[in-house]
Design a protein around this motif. Structure first.
Motif, PDB file in Angstrom:
ATOM      1  N   LEU A 124      -5.627   9.460 -25.779  1.00 17.15           N
ATOM      2  CA  LEU A 124      -6.010  10.585 -25.299  1.00 17.15           C
ATOM      3  C   LEU A 124      -5.157  10.797 -24.064  1.00 17.15           C
ATOM      4  CD1 LEU A 124      -8.300  12.622 -24.239  1.00 17.15           C
ATOM      5  CD2 LEU A 124      -9.423  11.125 -22.935  1.00 17.15           C
ATOM      6  N   THR A 125      -4.763   9.947 -23.012  1.00 16.67           N
ATOM      7  CA  THR A 125      -3.878  10.168 -22.103  1.00 16.67           C
ATOM      8  C   THR A 125      -2.740  10.589 -22.513  1.00 16.67           C
ATOM      9  OG1 THR A 125      -5.073   8.823 -20.880  1.00 16.67           O
ATOM     10  CG2 THR A 125      -2.767   9.157 -20.123  1.00 16.67           C
ATOM     11  N   GLU A 126      -1.795  11.688 -21.935  1.00 15.16           N
ATOM     12  CA  GLU A 126      -0.474  12.090 -22.198  1.00 15.16           C
ATOM     13  C   GLU A 126       0.404  12.035 -21.106  1.00 15.16           C
ATOM     14  OE1 GLU A 126      -1.849  15.244 -25.673  1.00 15.16           O
ATOM     15  OE2 GLU A 126      -0.745  15.916 -23.897  1.00 15.16           O
ATOM     16  N   PRO A 127       1.769  12.344 -21.070  1.00 16.98           N
ATOM     17  CA  PRO A 127       2.424  12.158 -20.079  1.00 16.98           C
ATOM     18  C   PRO A 127       2.266  13.377 -18.985  1.00 16.98           C
ATOM     19  CG  PRO A 127       3.972  12.079 -21.963  1.00 16.98           C
ATOM     20  CD  PRO A 127       2.334  12.437 -22.492  1.00 16.98           C
ATOM     21  N   ASP A 128       1.591  14.374 -19.248  1.00 18.31           N
ATOM     22  CA  ASP A 128       1.253  15.487 -18.444  1.00 18.31           C
ATOM     23  C   ASP A 128      -0.398  15.494 -18.392  1.00 18.31           C
ATOM     24  OD1 ASP A 128       3.983  16.030 -17.486  1.00 18.31           O
ATOM     25  OD2 ASP A 128       4.080  17.245 -19.520  1.00 18.31           O
ATOM     26  N   SER A 129      -0.991  14.631 -18.934  1.00 21.69           N
ATOM     27  CA  SER A 129      -2.458  14.817 -19.093  1.00 21.69           C
ATOM     28  C   SER A 129      -3.113  13.504 -18.721  1.00 21.69           C
ATOM     29  CB  SER A 129      -2.892  15.350 -20.291  1.00 21.69           C
ATOM     30  OG  SER A 129      -4.341  15.495 -20.579  1.00 21.69           O
ATOM     31  N   GLY A 130      -3.752  13.155 -17.629  1.00 20.21           N
ATOM     32  CA  GLY A 130      -4.040  12.052 -17.236  1.00 20.21           C
ATOM     33  C   GLY A 130      -5.698  12.244 -16.824  1.00 20.21           C
ATOM     34  N   SER A 135      -6.444  19.137 -20.484  1.00 15.51           N
ATOM     35  CA  SER A 135      -5.192  19.949 -20.432  1.00 15.51           C
ATOM     36  C   SER A 135      -4.105  19.392 -21.406  1.00 15.51           C
ATOM     37  CB  SER A 135      -4.643  19.944 -19.219  1.00 15.51           C
ATOM     38  OG  SER A 135      -4.214  18.753 -18.695  1.00 15.51           O
ATOM     39  N   LEU A 136      -4.643  18.614 -22.335  1.00 12.58           N
ATOM     40  CA  LEU A 136      -3.797  17.893 -23.358  1.00 12.58           C
ATOM     41  C   LEU A 136      -2.966  18.772 -24.230  1.00 12.58           C
ATOM     42  CD1 LEU A 136      -4.777  17.649 -26.373  1.00 12.58           C
ATOM     43  CD2 LEU A 136      -6.716  15.917 -25.489  1.00 12.58           C
ATOM     44  N   LYS A 137      -1.912  18.469 -24.613  1.00 14.00           N
ATOM     45  CA  LYS A 137      -0.963  19.330 -25.422  1.00 14.00           C
ATOM     46  C   LYS A 137      -0.781  18.918 -26.666  1.00 14.00           C
ATOM     47  CE  LYS A 137       1.694  20.680 -21.163  1.00 14.00           C
ATOM     48  NZ  LYS A 137       2.914  20.260 -20.529  1.00 14.00           N
ATOM     49  N   THR A 138      -1.064  17.681 -27.223  1.00 12.85           N
ATOM     50  CA  THR A 138      -1.116  17.184 -28.569  1.00 12.85           C
ATOM     51  C   THR A 138      -1.739  18.151 -29.490  1.00 12.85           C
ATOM     52  OG1 THR A 138      -0.614  14.928 -28.092  1.00 12.85           O
ATOM     53  CG2 THR A 138      -1.469  15.541 -30.108  1.00 12.85           C
ATOM     54  N   SER A 139      -0.793  18.648 -30.621  1.00 10.04           N
ATOM     55  CA  SER A 139      -1.384  19.716 -31.162  1.00 10.04           C
ATOM     56  C   SER A 139      -1.761  19.200 -32.619  1.00 10.04           C
ATOM     57  CB  SER A 139      -0.406  20.840 -31.579  1.00 10.04           C
ATOM     58  OG  SER A 139       0.703  20.562 -31.955  1.00 10.04           O
ATOM     59  N   THR A 152       2.741  13.431 -27.688  1.00  6.75           N
ATOM     60  CA  THR A 152       2.926  12.117 -27.188  1.00  6.75           C
ATOM     61  C   THR A 152       1.800  11.512 -26.477  1.00  6.75           C
ATOM     62  OG1 THR A 152       5.383  12.295 -27.281  1.00  6.75           O
ATOM     63  CG2 THR A 152       4.398  10.439 -26.021  1.00  6.75           C
ATOM     64  N   LYS A 153       1.466  10.521 -26.659  1.00  7.73           N
ATOM     65  CA  LYS A 153       0.201   9.727 -26.172  1.00  7.73           C
ATOM     66  C   LYS A 153       0.687   8.586 -25.174  1.00  7.73           C
ATOM     67  CE  LYS A 153      -2.920  12.510 -27.748  1.00  7.73           C
ATOM     68  NZ  LYS A 153      -3.866  13.161 -26.929  1.00  7.73           N
ATOM     69  N   ARG A 154       0.171   8.646 -24.074  1.00  4.36           N
ATOM     70  CA  ARG A 154       0.905   7.333 -22.986  1.00  4.36           C
ATOM     71  C   ARG A 154      -0.153   6.489 -22.515  1.00  4.36           C
ATOM     72  NH1 ARG A 154       5.736   9.478 -19.435  1.00  4.36           N
ATOM     73  NH2 ARG A 154       6.373   8.888 -21.449  1.00  4.36           N
ATOM     74  N   PHE A 155       0.301   5.415 -21.994  1.00  4.61           N
ATOM     75  CA  PHE A 155      -0.451   4.152 -21.685  1.00  4.61           C
ATOM     76  C   PHE A 155      -1.579   3.752 -22.614  1.00  4.61           C
ATOM     77  CE2 PHE A 155       0.468   6.502 -17.435  1.00  4.61           C
ATOM     78  CZ  PHE A 155       1.590   5.895 -17.319  1.00  4.61           C
ATOM     79  N   ILE A 156      -1.195   3.705 -23.913  1.00  2.98           N
ATOM     80  CA  ILE A 156      -2.439   3.569 -24.912  1.00  2.98           C
ATOM     81  C   ILE A 156      -2.646   1.892 -25.225  1.00  2.98           C
ATOM     82  CG2 ILE A 156      -3.104   4.009 -27.204  1.00  2.98           C
ATOM     83  CD1 ILE A 156      -2.900   6.606 -25.164  1.00  2.98           C
ATOM     84  N   THR A 157      -3.864   1.493 -24.681  1.00  5.18           N
ATOM     85  CA  THR A 157      -3.920   0.065 -24.881  1.00  5.18           C
ATOM     86  C   THR A 157      -4.112  -0.361 -26.470  1.00  5.18           C
ATOM     87  OG1 THR A 157      -5.388  -0.030 -22.860  1.00  5.18           O
ATOM     88  CG2 THR A 157      -5.841  -1.701 -24.271  1.00  5.18           C
ATOM     89  N   ASN A 158      -3.414  -1.492 -26.651  1.00  4.10           N
ATOM     90  CA  ASN A 158      -3.476  -2.268 -27.806  1.00  4.10           C
ATOM     91  C   ASN A 158      -2.581  -1.137 -29.052  1.00  4.10           C
ATOM     92  OD1 ASN A 158      -4.753  -4.658 -27.408  1.00  4.10           O
ATOM     93  ND2 ASN A 158      -6.585  -3.584 -27.998  1.00  4.10           N
ATOM     94  N   ALA A 159      -1.855  -0.296 -28.342  1.00  6.60           N
ATOM     95  CA  ALA A 159      -1.142   0.449 -29.286  1.00  6.60           C
ATOM     96  C   ALA A 159      -0.191  -0.345 -30.095  1.00  6.60           C
ATOM     97  CB  ALA A 159      -0.287   1.581 -28.468  1.00  6.60           C
ATOM     98  N   PRO A 160       0.643  -1.308 -29.489  1.00  8.63           N
ATOM     99  CA  PRO A 160       1.570  -2.131 -30.266  1.00  8.63           C
ATOM    100  C   PRO A 160       0.874  -2.883 -31.493  1.00  8.63           C
ATOM    101  CG  PRO A 160       2.062  -2.373 -27.986  1.00  8.63           C
ATOM    102  CD  PRO A 160       0.858  -1.634 -28.147  1.00  8.63           C
TER     103      PRO A 160
END
Length: 384
Positions: A124-130, A135-139, A152-160
């Motif tokens: 959910l979270t993005e560089p400009d959307s916390g 207001s997220l921009k991912t399309s 781009t999504k940011r701070f995604i838990t367990n992503a790796p």
């Protein structure tokens, strides 16, 4: 609502033993290696902890909210990394599918999530959307029987480590708010997905986060959660009350662990010829911490019971999350103070917990967001 007190107590006793004998002794190893050992992951799977909240029909335990917070009171007494690893499967990584997914989607993914064979992440979270998630921009642009996702999504838990991502993306660019957002299940091996480097965080070593980058990722339309556009943000919001109560319960547990360690230290540490536990200013910090922990625990249990009764607990969940996480921060600070200089070195667990619990006041909605939710609900109720 506790369905079977005896069964729950057996589970809690097993969890307490597991935490005491298997997890707490490995905390330093996790902190030093920034990794959860494979044998611990296997034990988490064998105990069914990846599927605590997933219904029994899909291979989980289907615990109620009251049962879940009691479980969190046990799991939260050790490094948050262990709980974080199983957390997305039990929370935001599965609940959206459970609540709004099609039967086909549930049958395809929930059993694997419950067993721990699959690991999930919530994007959910993005560089400009916390905090302003709407207001997220991912399309996600429809292209025949597929959607093409970019963002781009940011701070995604367990992503790796994740096998599937629940991705929030804007399917209708003409709707600027939450109404244009949809939710998708995207599998890890889909072409066009890449990961940023692991975030080097203040604390919570062993709990990994990173960016998830989507570049022209073609996703079958069948992966749209529920098969309906424009309800993705509503899906995300449905899990917030649950997640906030869970974090509140973890905060209570972490505070109890820090206080127990500090009480023991105060009894054993001597200054001026007697244990520092006999000094009244130390006693004041111990007493204040005990009182606040008790208050937070009561709040969490009360809100959990109301949710199980089907009541709207938006306000109570935010109150619990705000108070419990802020309380946990105050307890951490006092416990470092009780330890004195020893609390500032990594020989004692309080140094690590002091850093680890700072995140509780940020994710699942910052303290300031909770304040806004509470106040807005108060105003709405007063005007209705």
């Amino acid at each position: 609502m506790i369905r079977d007190t005896e069964t729950l107590q057996i589970l809690l006793d097993s969890l307490r033993q597991f935490v005491n004998e298997a997890l707490i002794p490995r905390e330093n190893e996790v902190a030093e290696t920034d990794n959860i050992p494979d044998d611990i992951v296997v034990q988490l799977q064998e105990m069914g902890l990846f599927g605590l909240t997933i219904p029994e029909e899909f291979g989980g335990m289907g615990v109620t909210m009251e049962e879940e917070v009691n479980i969190a009171f046990e799991l939260g007494r050790t490094s948050p990394a262990f709980r974080s690893y199983i957390g997305t499967n039990n929370g935001i990584g599965s609940i959206g599918i459970l609540l709004d997914g099609s039967q086909e989607q549930k049958l395809k993914y929930l059993p694997g999530l419950a067993s721990g064979e699959l690991l999930s992440a919530f994007c959910l979270t993005e560089p400009d959307s916390g905090s302003d998630a709407a207001s997220l921009k991912t399309s996600a642009v429809r292209d025949g029987d597929h959607y093409i996702i970019n963002g781009t999504k940011r701070f995604i838990t367990n992503a790796p480590h994740a096998d599937i991502f629940t991705v929030m993306a804007r399917t209708n660019p003409d709707i600027k708010g939450s109404g244009g957002i949809s939710a998708f299940i995207v599998e890890r091996d889909t072409a066009g997905i890449s990961l940023g480097k692991r975030d080097n965080k203040m604390g919570q070593k062993g709990a990994h986060t990173s960016d998830v980058i989507f570049e022209n990722v073609r996703v079958p339309a069948s992966q749209l959660i529920g098969g309906v556009e424009g309800v993705g943000f509503k899906t995300a919001m449905k899990v917030l009350d649950k997640g906030r109560l869970h974090i509140a319960a973890l905060s209570v547990a972490a505070a109890e662990r820090m206080l127990a360690d500090s009480l023991q230290y105060a009894i054993e540490r001597k200054q001026f010829g007697k244990p520092i536990a006999e000094f009244q200013l130390i006693q004041a910090m111990l007493a204040d911490s005990k009182t606040e922990i008790y208050a937070a625990r009561c709040m969490v249990l009360d809100a959990a019971k109301k949710r199980d009764q089907g009541l709207n607990i938006g306000t109570e969940a935010s109150c619990s999350k705000m108070f419990a996480t802020e309380m946990c921060g105050r307890v951490a600070d006092r416990c470092v103070q009780i330890h004195g200089g020893a609390g500032y070195v990594s020989e004692y667990a309080i140094e690590r917990f002091y850093r680890d619990v700072r995140l509780f006041r940020i994710y699942e909605g910052t303290t300031q967001i909770q304040q806004l939710v509470i106040a807005r609900n108060m105003i709405r109720d007063a005007q209705s």
